[in-house]
Design an enzyme around this catalytic site. Structure first.
Site, PDB file in Angstrom:
ATOM      1  N   HIS A 147       0.787  -1.243   0.000  1.00 41.79           N
ATOM      2  CA  HIS A 147       0.000   0.000   0.000  1.00 41.79           C
ATOM      3  C   HIS A 147       0.811   1.282   0.000  1.00 41.79           C
ATOM      4  O   HIS A 147       0.260   2.357  -0.162  1.00 41.79           O
ATOM      5  CB  HIS A 147      -0.939   0.035   1.217  1.00 41.79           C
TER       6      HIS A 147
HETATM    7  C1  UD1 Z   1      -1.988   5.927   5.398  1.00 44.48           C
HETATM    8  C2  UD1 Z   1      -0.702   6.526   5.938  1.00 44.48           C
HETATM    9  C3  UD1 Z   1       0.401   5.488   5.855  1.00 44.48           C
HETATM   10  C4  UD1 Z   1       0.003   4.204   6.556  1.00 44.48           C
HETATM   11  C5  UD1 Z   1      -1.341   3.712   6.019  1.00 44.48           C
HETATM   12  C6  UD1 Z   1      -1.800   2.537   6.836  1.00 44.48           C
HETATM   13  C7  UD1 Z   1      -0.416   8.950   5.541  1.00 44.48           C
HETATM   14  C8  UD1 Z   1       0.261   9.968   4.727  1.00 44.48           C
HETATM   15  N1  UD1 Z   1      -0.265   7.668   5.135  1.00 44.48           N
HETATM   16  O1  UD1 Z   1      -1.770   5.616   4.029  1.00 44.48           O
HETATM   17  O2  UD1 Z   1       1.566   6.007   6.509  1.00 44.48           O
HETATM   18  O3  UD1 Z   1       0.989   3.228   6.319  1.00 44.48           O
HETATM   19  O4  UD1 Z   1      -2.307   4.763   6.132  1.00 44.48           O
HETATM   20  O5  UD1 Z   1      -2.741   1.763   6.147  1.00 44.48           O
HETATM   21  O6  UD1 Z   1      -1.053   9.279   6.505  1.00 44.48           O
HETATM   22  N2  UD1 Z   1      -9.176   4.627   1.308  1.00 44.48           N
HETATM   23  C9  UD1 Z   1     -10.426   4.078   1.244  1.00 44.48           C
HETATM   24  N3  UD1 Z   1     -10.990   3.621   2.406  1.00 44.48           N
HETATM   25  C10 UD1 Z   1     -10.382   3.723   3.610  1.00 44.48           C
HETATM   26  C11 UD1 Z   1      -9.108   4.298   3.654  1.00 44.48           C
HETATM   27  C12 UD1 Z   1      -8.504   4.745   2.489  1.00 44.48           C
HETATM   28  O7  UD1 Z   1     -11.039   3.975   0.187  1.00 44.48           O
HETATM   29  O8  UD1 Z   1     -10.963   3.294   4.616  1.00 44.48           O
HETATM   30  C13 UD1 Z   1      -8.564   5.109   0.036  1.00 44.48           C
HETATM   31  C14 UD1 Z   1      -8.978   6.526  -0.253  1.00 44.48           C
HETATM   32  O9  UD1 Z   1      -9.236   6.629  -1.588  1.00 44.48           O
HETATM   33  C15 UD1 Z   1      -7.735   7.346   0.039  1.00 44.48           C
HETATM   34  C16 UD1 Z   1      -6.617   6.327  -0.250  1.00 44.48           C
HETATM   35  O10 UD1 Z   1      -7.176   5.051   0.106  1.00 44.48           O
HETATM   36  O11 UD1 Z   1      -7.659   8.459  -0.784  1.00 44.48           O
HETATM   37  C17 UD1 Z   1      -5.386   6.561   0.571  1.00 44.48           C
HETATM   38  O12 UD1 Z   1      -5.722   6.714   1.942  1.00 44.48           O
HETATM   39  P1  UD1 Z   1      -4.818   7.631   2.889  1.00 44.48           P
HETATM   40  O13 UD1 Z   1      -5.344   7.570   4.280  1.00 44.48           O
HETATM   41  O14 UD1 Z   1      -4.608   8.964   2.288  1.00 44.48           O
HETATM   42  O15 UD1 Z   1      -3.397   6.938   2.826  1.00 44.48           O
HETATM   43  P2  UD1 Z   1      -2.973   5.432   3.020  1.00 44.48           P
HETATM   44  O16 UD1 Z   1      -2.365   4.960   1.759  1.00 44.48           O
HETATM   45  O17 UD1 Z   1      -4.078   4.652   3.610  1.00 44.48           O
HETATM   46  N1  UDP Z   2      -3.663  -5.375   8.912  1.00 40.95           N
HETATM   47  C1  UDP Z   2      -4.945  -5.876   9.084  1.00 40.95           C
HETATM   48  N2  UDP Z   2      -5.658  -6.247   7.981  1.00 40.95           N
HETATM   49  C2  UDP Z   2      -5.155  -6.152   6.719  1.00 40.95           C
HETATM   50  C3  UDP Z   2      -3.839  -5.642   6.559  1.00 40.95           C
HETATM   51  C4  UDP Z   2      -3.125  -5.254   7.674  1.00 40.95           C
HETATM   52  O1  UDP Z   2      -5.417  -5.994  10.220  1.00 40.95           O
HETATM   53  O2  UDP Z   2      -5.859  -6.495   5.768  1.00 40.95           O
HETATM   54  C5  UDP Z   2      -2.908  -4.960  10.098  1.00 40.95           C
HETATM   55  C6  UDP Z   2      -1.537  -5.570  10.217  1.00 40.95           C
HETATM   56  O3  UDP Z   2      -1.589  -6.839  10.821  1.00 40.95           O
HETATM   57  C7  UDP Z   2      -0.812  -4.536  11.069  1.00 40.95           C
HETATM   58  C8  UDP Z   2      -1.419  -3.235  10.606  1.00 40.95           C
HETATM   59  O4  UDP Z   2      -2.673  -3.567  10.009  1.00 40.95           O
HETATM   60  O5  UDP Z   2      -1.114  -4.726  12.440  1.00 40.95           O
HETATM   61  C9  UDP Z   2      -0.496  -2.596   9.609  1.00 40.95           C
HETATM   62  O6  UDP Z   2      -1.135  -1.581   8.963  1.00 40.95           O
HETATM   63  P1  UDP Z   2      -0.677  -1.058   7.528  1.00 40.95           P
HETATM   64  O7  UDP Z   2       0.110  -2.088   6.820  1.00 40.95           O
HETATM   65  O8  UDP Z   2      -1.905  -0.555   6.883  1.00 40.95           O
HETATM   66  O9  UDP Z   2       0.190   0.214   7.896  1.00 40.95           O
HETATM   67  P2  UDP Z   2       1.715   0.475   8.276  1.00 40.95           P
HETATM   68  O10 UDP Z   2       2.092  -0.402   9.416  1.00 40.95           O
HETATM   69  O11 UDP Z   2       2.534   0.264   7.063  1.00 40.95           O
HETATM   70  O12 UDP Z   2       1.718   1.935   8.642  1.00 40.95           O
END
Ligand code: UD1
Ligand code: UDP
Length: 354
Positions: A202
């Site tokens: 991601h």
């Molecule tokens: C964010 C964090 C990243 C973290 C990740 C964990 C920032 C800059 N990034 O990245 O550090 O590793 O969360 O998962 O804060 N979206 C949905 N549904 C949701 C959530 C997101 O559709 O419930 C989609 C939306 O289109 C959104 C895109 O995912 O625009 C990205 O979401 P965003 O929260 O901006 O960043 P992440 O890639 O999730």
């Molecule tokens: N995780 C989860 N379901 C998923 C993918 C990840 O519960 O489908 C959990 C994972 O086990 C870990 C956390 O989410 O505890 C990690 O989140 P993510 O990879 O989104 O973010 P990051 O750690 O890179 O910020």
């Protein structure tokens, strides 16, 4: 003592679940603010349900848009809540936009900030997470580091000369992995398989680069076809770009799963492929080798201990690393991450500081 906790993204719910419990045990009053950064049922609600996190006292609905827009909107709305709640401290986790907005809103109101997962660095300022964590550390009063490396990073940045307090408490994700390990459940959507590789993907550095993304997709397809089934709970961000670029994923793609399902996948997989921060450590906690699809990692001790390889977005390196390490059993070295006592250490420190 009243603490206001700011959370918003998936990994923060998991981290907060164990710390919130510890705060209750030391009689600290906690007010929960959810920014709404993650909002799908399987990216947010499922964690509150499974991990018994109290319902947020304040639920904002701030998600999507550019970084500046998202962070700016959060800053404005969090400030409003802080003025109303008047907490003694603000607690933030990790390195997301919700983290930075929470810390910045608090410091401007002269409310001391506590940062869980302080001191981590990738030394790559192109990553939004690196910007968020450096700025958050700079304005925090209590820096709760998960590792010795994090402590060293802060020393190298001359934090010793600042009026903040720095603690190596260990990693709260180890607390949650240990605490919930027995609750693992098989994802209902998963096909019956004896042997599979777990993958997650991601990070902006991979999803925002068409060449990196295509190379990773091609490696995953190759592995699924020739080595072992690849199970990929797909983050909504990645799903969107894969569709936009018309890429074809020939692996077992499932929707994002709850934490208990993720624990099951981690426990049963033969190797983990990921660009996630949290999942790299969880692979280690459950004795699995990890190939990290990034150029750097903040969890450098995993590399130093020979249980994780940085494979970037290089299809050949990804496949070769899987061939070399698939099925390898990793010995857990609990001392790397504090042994599962981080949350209570944090709660005790916060309750002892008046
Ligand atoms: C964010 C964090 C990243 C973290 C990740 C964990 C920032 C800059 N990034 O990245 O550090 O590793 O969360 O998962 O804060 N979206 C949905 N549904 C949701 C959530 C997101 O559709 O419930 C989609 C939306 O289109 C959104 C895109 O995912 O625009 C990205 O979401 P965003 O929260 O901006 O960043 P992440 O890639 O999730
Ligand atoms: N995780 C989860 N379901 C998923 C993918 C990840 O519960 O489908 C959990 C994972 O086990 C870990 C956390 O989410 O505890 C990690 O989140 P993510 O990879 O989104 O973010 P990051 O750690 O890179 O910020």
């Amino acid at each position: 003592m009243k603490i206001l906790t700011v959370i918003g993204a998936r990994p923060q719910f998991i981290k907060a679940s164990v710390v919130s419990k510890a705060l209750r045990e030391v009689d600290i009053q906690e007010v929960l603010l959810h920014t709404g950064q993650h909002f799908d049922q399987n990216m947010s609600d499922v964690f509150f349900e499974q991990l018994s996190i109290p319902r947020p006292n304040h639920l904002l609905d701030i998600n999507g848009g550019s970084h500046g827009e998202m962070t700016g909107r959060m800053l404005r709305e969090i400030e409003r809540v802080l003025l109303k709640e008047q907490p003694d401290r603000v607690l933030v986790y990790g390195d997301t936009n919700s983290t930075l907005a929470g810390a910045l809103a608090a410091v401007k109101l002269h409310i001391p900030v506590a940062h869980v997962e302080a001191g981590l660095r990738s030394f790559n300022m192109k990553m939004p997470e690196e910007i968020n964590r450096i700025l958050t550390d700079q304005i925090s009063d209590f820096l709760f580091c998960p590792t010795e490396t994090a402590i060293k990073n802060l020393k190298n940045e001359c934090f010793d000369n600042k009026p903040c307090k720095i603690f190596n408490v260990g990693d709260v994700m180890q607390d949650s992995a240990l605490f919930f390990a027995q609750r693992a459940i098989k994802p209902v959507s998963l096909e019956n398989r004896d042997n599979f590789i777990l993958a997650t993907l991601h990070r902006a550095e991979n999803t925002d680069s068409p060449t990196r993304l295509a190379a990773i997709v091609s490696a995953l397809n190759d592995i699924h076809r020739h080595i072992a089934a690849v199970v990929l709970p797909l983050h909504p961000r990645t799903k969107k770009v894969i569709t936009q670029h018309g890429l074809r994923l020939d692996v077992e793609v499932i929707d994002p799963v709850g934490y208990f399902e993720m624990l099951w996948l981690l426990q049963r997989s033969s190797i983990v492929l990921t660009d996630s921060g949290g999942v790299q450590k969880e692979a280690f906690f459950f004795g699995k080798y990890c190939a990290t699809m990034r150029e750097q990692t903040e969890w450098i001790e995993l590399i130093d201990n020979g249980v994780n390889t940085l494979v970037g977005a290089d299809a050949v390196r990804i496949v070769e690393t899987v061939l070399q390490h698939n099925g390898q059993r990793i010995e857990d070295n609990a001392s790397l991450y504090g042994g599962g006592k981080a949350a209570m250490r944090i709660a005790q420190i916060l309750s002892n500081i008046s």
